[in-house]
Design a protein around this motif. Structure first.
Motif, PDB file in Angstrom:
ATOM      1  N   MET A 125     -45.175  47.516  33.202  1.00  0.00           N
ATOM      2  CA  MET A 125     -46.324  47.579  32.295  1.00  0.00           C
ATOM      3  C   MET A 125     -47.556  46.952  32.941  1.00  0.00           C
ATOM      4  O   MET A 125     -48.650  47.550  32.942  1.00  0.00           O
ATOM      5  CB  MET A 125     -45.986  46.854  30.996  1.00  0.00           C
ATOM      6  N   ASN A 126     -47.387  45.765  33.495  1.00  0.00           N
ATOM      7  CA  ASN A 126     -48.518  45.048  34.081  1.00  0.00           C
ATOM      8  C   ASN A 126     -49.074  45.769  35.304  1.00  0.00           C
ATOM      9  O   ASN A 126     -50.292  45.800  35.519  1.00  0.00           O
ATOM     10  CB  ASN A 126     -48.105  43.624  34.449  1.00  0.00           C
ATOM     11  N   ARG A 127     -48.197  46.351  36.095  1.00  0.00           N
ATOM     12  CA  ARG A 127     -48.660  47.056  37.295  1.00  0.00           C
ATOM     13  C   ARG A 127     -49.401  48.344  36.929  1.00  0.00           C
ATOM     14  O   ARG A 127     -50.388  48.705  37.575  1.00  0.00           O
ATOM     15  CB  ARG A 127     -47.483  47.337  38.226  1.00  0.00           C
ATOM     16  N   VAL A 128     -48.943  49.034  35.906  1.00  0.00           N
ATOM     17  CA  VAL A 128     -49.648  50.241  35.456  1.00  0.00           C
ATOM     18  C   VAL A 128     -51.035  49.879  34.936  1.00  0.00           C
ATOM     19  O   VAL A 128     -52.030  50.554  35.239  1.00  0.00           O
ATOM     20  CB  VAL A 128     -48.836  50.967  34.358  1.00  0.00           C
ATOM     21  N   LEU A 129     -51.120  48.812  34.164  1.00  0.00           N
ATOM     22  CA  LEU A 129     -52.401  48.427  33.576  1.00  0.00           C
ATOM     23  C   LEU A 129     -53.370  47.871  34.615  1.00  0.00           C
ATOM     24  O   LEU A 129     -54.585  48.071  34.503  1.00  0.00           O
ATOM     25  CB  LEU A 129     -52.175  47.394  32.472  1.00  0.00           C
ATOM     26  N   SER A 130     -52.853  47.178  35.619  1.00  0.00           N
ATOM     27  CA  SER A 130     -53.739  46.554  36.604  1.00  0.00           C
ATOM     28  C   SER A 130     -54.034  47.450  37.799  1.00  0.00           C
ATOM     29  O   SER A 130     -55.024  47.233  38.511  1.00  0.00           O
ATOM     30  CB  SER A 130     -53.134  45.231  37.095  1.00  0.00           C
ATOM     31  N   ASN A 131     -53.188  48.458  38.041  1.00  0.00           N
ATOM     32  CA  ASN A 131     -53.370  49.361  39.189  1.00  0.00           C
ATOM     33  C   ASN A 131     -53.278  50.819  38.765  1.00  0.00           C
ATOM     34  O   ASN A 131     -52.483  51.588  39.319  1.00  0.00           O
ATOM     35  CB  ASN A 131     -52.306  49.081  40.264  1.00  0.00           C
ATOM     36  N   PRO A 132     -54.085  51.279  37.815  1.00  0.00           N
ATOM     37  CA  PRO A 132     -53.958  52.654  37.336  1.00  0.00           C
ATOM     38  C   PRO A 132     -54.218  53.695  38.409  1.00  0.00           C
ATOM     39  O   PRO A 132     -53.690  54.815  38.339  1.00  0.00           O
ATOM     40  CB  PRO A 132     -55.003  52.742  36.215  1.00  0.00           C
TER      41      PRO A 132
END
Length: 283
Positions: A125-132
């Motif tokens: 979740m965090n990687r998707v939100l921070s590295n779209p």
């Protein structure tokens, strides 16, 4: 290979995965066009792997996310699984060069097992939100695998962890990550493919059932009534689908659906200087 790819004759190529590398084989007819005789095969090394992934994606995009005749299924599955592992931070792209296909499959299965832990789902979740931007060249199947994991939850772990919930929104951050992935659909068919393949391994299923399951997740709320996050699915045709192109616009760099570049491409169509390519799709 750059010269050959520029010729636009991808129907005369074969893409496979063997001995730890993606391989592109140019057939004799294409080789003659650049003065070579017989077939030529090249393997993709660590210096060219990122360039290859981009090249591979654009052929998939130009075929409107239908199966490519010249791509071996083993190669496509490896391509998708590597994308998920890289997005998770489980593998670095260059480190995958030299790994046999059974090693990639095992690493992917290990990652699936890790997703049984709430911490791995939160990390995704965090990687998707921070590295779209990392979703820009993802296959529909890779996006679907990530959505499947983001929509998994158990109250005893995910439900009590505030990392998943935005203020006033039950699973708000998870929902934002899911919607971020959906927004990186490039055409209507790409979006349909994503929804249809929401499965731990990216296998296809009934699109109506899976769309409803996705809607059920987006409308979840703590108080029992439907949440506002369901809007994307409730107004599916009027919102996201209406924004998406029916067909790709070759010649332009892919862009997010909510960007000015995307709107321009949808209005402009194929770039006037783009060299047409043969139909390489398997419908």
């Amino acid at each position: 290979m750059t010269t050959m790819a520029g010729a636009g004759l991808t129907c005369m190529l074969d893409v496979s995965y063997a001995a730890g590398r993606f391989r592109i084989k140019a057939k004799a007819g294409l080789c003659l066009g650049v003065g070579a005789k017989g077939d030529i095969e090249v393997s993709i090394d660590a210096l060219r792997i990122a360039e290859f992934f981009k090249w591979f994606f654009y052929h998939l995009y130009h075929a409107n996310f239908q199966r490519l005749k010249f791509v071996d299924k083993v190669a496509f599955d490896a391509f998708t699984r590597i994308q998920v592992m890289v997005m998770q931070g489980y593998q670095y792209l260059g480190a995958t060069v030299g790994q046999e296909v059974n090693a990639i499959d095992q690493l992917f299965q290990d990652l699936i097992a890790e997703y049984g832990k709430e911490a791995a789902r939160v990390e995704l979740m965090n990687r998707v939100l921070s590295n779209p931007w990392m979703l820009q060249y993802a296959t529909p199947e890779a996006k679907a695998v990530m959505i499947y994991q983001l929509t998994r939850r158990w109250y005893a772990t995910d439900g009590v962890d505030n990392a998943n919930h935005a203020y006033g929104r039950w699973y708000g951050y998870r929902k934002d990550a899911v919607k971020q992935i959906l927004k990186w659909s490039h055409t209507k068919h790409d979006l349909d493919n994503v929804v249809q393949h929401i499965h731990p391994l990216g296998h296809a299923g009934d699109i109506v059932t899976r769309r409803q399951q996705l809607r059920d997740f987006l409308q979840m709320s703590l108080i029992g009534g439907p949440a506002g996050d369901a809007k994307e699915m409730d107004n599916y045709d009027d919102d996201l689908t209406a924004m998406l192109k029916a067909e790709p616009t070759p010649g332009y760099a892919v862009a997010g659906v909510d960007s000015h570049d995307y709107a321009f491409q949808a209005a402009a169509g194929t770039h006037p200087f783009y060299q047409n390519m043969p139909d390489v799709r398997v419908v």
